[in-house]
Design a protein around this motif. Structure first.
Motif, mmCIF file in Angstrom:
data_model
loop_
_atom_site.group_PDB
_atom_site.id
_atom_site.type_symbol
_atom_site.label_atom_id
_atom_site.label_comp_id
_atom_site.label_asym_id
_atom_site.label_seq_id
_atom_site.Cartn_x
_atom_site.Cartn_y
_atom_site.Cartn_z
ATOM 1 N N LYS A 53 0.876 -1.165 0.000
ATOM 2 C CA LYS A 53 0.000 0.000 0.000
ATOM 3 C C LYS A 53 0.916 1.217 0.000
ATOM 4 C CE LYS A 53 -3.559 2.332 2.621
ATOM 5 N NZ LYS A 53 -4.309 2.402 3.867
ATOM 6 N N LEU A 54 0.652 2.151 -0.898
ATOM 7 C CA LEU A 54 1.459 3.363 -0.965
ATOM 8 C C LEU A 54 0.856 4.416 -0.049
ATOM 9 C CD1 LEU A 54 2.087 3.509 -4.810
ATOM 10 C CD2 LEU A 54 3.571 2.584 -3.045
ATOM 11 N N GLN A 55 1.713 5.079 0.718
ATOM 12 C CA GLN A 55 1.259 6.109 1.645
ATOM 13 C C GLN A 55 2.053 7.381 1.405
ATOM 14 O OE1 GLN A 55 2.287 5.729 5.834
ATOM 15 N NE2 GLN A 55 0.195 6.325 6.361
ATOM 16 N N LYS A 56 1.323 8.481 1.268
ATOM 17 C CA LYS A 56 1.992 9.774 1.106
ATOM 18 C C LYS A 56 2.419 10.287 2.468
ATOM 19 C CE LYS A 56 -0.405 11.157 -3.066
ATOM 20 N NZ LYS A 56 -1.281 12.141 -3.703
ATOM 21 N N CYS A 57 3.651 10.722 2.550
ATOM 22 C CA CYS A 57 4.188 11.285 3.790
ATOM 23 C C CYS A 57 3.959 12.800 3.795
ATOM 24 C CB CYS A 57 5.685 10.992 3.900
ATOM 25 S SG CYS A 57 6.071 9.245 3.950
#
Length: 83
Positions: A53-57
């Motif tokens: 899962k890609l998560q924006k920081c």
């Protein structure tokens, strides 16, 4: 449970030497890691699904998180043994 303990238990169940079971576990971990690093997913019937899962920081970068979704078979087993 540590990998070495898992290998020992697997050795007892299968009759294979613990070092061989440990090699198989290492290979499994490497293959799962390789697949996930390419944004793939790993489906293990009776266990669950590993996927990325890609998560924006907050700094604008994107990082990859490993998500595991357990199948009902595993959920039922866990809940049976905890009672």
């Amino acid at each position: 449970m540590k990998r070495s303990e898992l290998a020992e238990e697997g050795s007892k169940e299968t009759g294979f030497p613990a070092y061989k079971v440990n090699q198989i576990l290492k290979s499994f971990i490497n293959q799962v890691g390789d697949e996930l690093s390419q944004n793939g997913e790993v489906i293990l019937r009776g266990l669950g699904i590993f996927k990325i899962k890609l998560q924006k920081c907050s700094d604008g970068k994107v990082r990859k998180l490993i998500k595991f979704t357990a199948y009902n078979t595993l959920k039922v087993k866990v809940n049976q043994t905890s009672n």
